[in-house]
Each structure stands twice: as C-alpha cells, then as structure tokens.
Scaffold this active site. Sequence first.
Site, PDB file in Angstrom:
ATOM      1  N   ASP A  12      22.593 -17.475 112.687  1.00 16.59           N
ATOM      2  CA  ASP A  12      22.547 -16.037 112.899  1.00 16.59           C
ATOM      3  C   ASP A  12      22.391 -15.821 114.406  1.00 16.59           C
ATOM      4  O   ASP A  12      22.032 -16.753 115.145  1.00 16.59           O
ATOM      5  CB  ASP A  12      21.360 -15.464 112.113  1.00 16.59           C
ATOM      6  CG  ASP A  12      21.116 -13.993 112.405  1.00 16.59           C
ATOM      7  OD1 ASP A  12      22.077 -13.209 112.327  1.00 16.59           O
ATOM      8  OD2 ASP A  12      19.966 -13.639 112.707  1.00 16.59           O
ATOM      9  N   ASP A  14      21.129 -12.358 116.277  1.00 12.31           N
ATOM     10  CA  ASP A  14      19.959 -11.543 116.651  1.00 12.31           C
ATOM     11  C   ASP A  14      18.696 -12.095 116.001  1.00 12.31           C
ATOM     12  O   ASP A  14      18.619 -12.209 114.777  1.00 12.31           O
ATOM     13  CB  ASP A  14      20.154 -10.094 116.186  1.00 12.31           C
ATOM     14  CG  ASP A  14      21.392  -9.452 116.789  1.00 12.31           C
ATOM     15  OD1 ASP A  14      21.246  -8.711 117.763  1.00 12.31           O
ATOM     16  OD2 ASP A  14      22.497  -9.721 116.286  1.00 12.31           O
ATOM     17  N   ASP A 178      16.884 -15.454 110.433  1.00 12.29           N
ATOM     18  CA  ASP A 178      15.512 -14.935 110.479  1.00 12.29           C
ATOM     19  C   ASP A 178      15.212 -13.863 109.441  1.00 12.29           C
ATOM     20  O   ASP A 178      14.056 -13.460 109.309  1.00 12.29           O
ATOM     21  CB  ASP A 178      15.214 -14.383 111.873  1.00 12.29           C
ATOM     22  CG  ASP A 178      16.076 -13.170 112.210  1.00 12.29           C
ATOM     23  OD1 ASP A 178      17.286 -13.214 111.937  1.00 12.29           O
ATOM     24  OD2 ASP A 178      15.543 -12.183 112.745  1.00 12.29           O
TER      25      ASP A 178
END
Length: 227
Positions: A12, A14, A178
């Site tokens: 991922d 961000d 996250d």
Amino acid sequence: MADFPFDIVAFDLDGTLLETHRDLGTAVNHALALGGFAKVPIESATDLIGGGAKIMLKQAVDAQGGLAHEEFRKLYKAMLTYYGENYAVHTRPYPHAVEVLDELAALGVTVGVVTNKFEQFARGILSELGLAQRFAFVIGGDSLGKGPDGKHIAKPAPDPILKAREMGGGGRTVFVGDSSYDMKAARAAGVPVVSACYGYCDGTAEELGADAAIDSLEGLIPALLRL
C-alpha cells in the site's frame, strides 16, 4: 537468500510506504474552505485515510452536515485538482523504506504498489520522490476501471492484489498495508498480509487480523521470513 519465502511484495502507499497525511489534509481543507465548511486539523487526516480521496472528503463533509451530490462532486473535483498540483510538498517515505526496497531488490524480489490513490497521483508522487524506478508495477484505485455498480474496482475488493500478482509475474505474493481495506483485500485474494502498525490504521493489530504486524519498516523483512 535463496529460501526467501516470497517472489512478490506489494505495498500500500499512504501510511505504509509514504507519510502523506499532511498533503492530503491540506487538499481536504482546500475543498472544505471552498464549500464553506470549517477546516479540520491536519493531523486528523490520519483518521480519514484508507478508502481513497473521495471517502476521505466525504467523511469530513458529512461530519459537518453533509452536502447534495452535485455540490459534493464539485468539491471533490476541486480537491483532486489541488492535490494533483501539491501532492509532494510534505510527503516523504517512512523511515527505513528505501533501505527495505534496496534489500528486497538485492534478494531478487519483485516489488510493486497497490493503492486506492489514483494511479497518476501515485506515479507522480513516486517520481517526485525518486522512487518510481524501484517498482515493477503501480496499481491505483482507478487502474482497473469501474465495476457494474459504477464504482472503481479498488480495495477492499481482491482484484487489485490479484492483478498485482499477475503483473509481478506470478508466484508467492504478500501484501503490506495499514488499513482494514488492505487486510480485507488481501484476505479475499488469498495472500498473506502484514499490518503496518505505524501507519494510518483504522484498528488495532488484533482487530485488523494480519498474519504479521510491524511497528516500523525496519521489521518487515524479519517478519516476512517468519511467515
């Protein structure tokens, strides 16, 4: 390391590889101000990131009473325009990100990005930061087009991660993210997932239910070796 357990590591963006909330928060505030809404504290952007820019703005707008569809659409477009011109002002790689990418490359691992950020923004930011050449593929929230419901095919759907495995040449794949969007997408795609607990998490490590959890990117490769 001949016995490294994965052929492909997909990240991922961000909150996993890049700390992006200041630029995203500034873009949200630009749109909020245009719409006559109160700005939100920049640090609060960490609570809004995960599902993409539209969801991020919608949460901020809805928290202040909401907006009609067409008016929201105008604000969203204004936000995207502003962000496209200011997406790498404060955005930086997390500590150890570059070192981990170097180590994975030395191991012969194929590395790529799967994000809900629009692909042009993801590629632009990575280019600005001098990181673009490190990734074999970049799959954005709009890369796979739209589904029958008219929405972009993006996480938490498994399709972007399945596409990542295909673009990476096939083989043993792991995803690092996250948020619950990342966990659900990886689970649905049937690949192991590592929770980046230092990022913009919308749950604890236990709630997210990853196969491994790390407190910094320094711990990623040891965590992968244990899977």
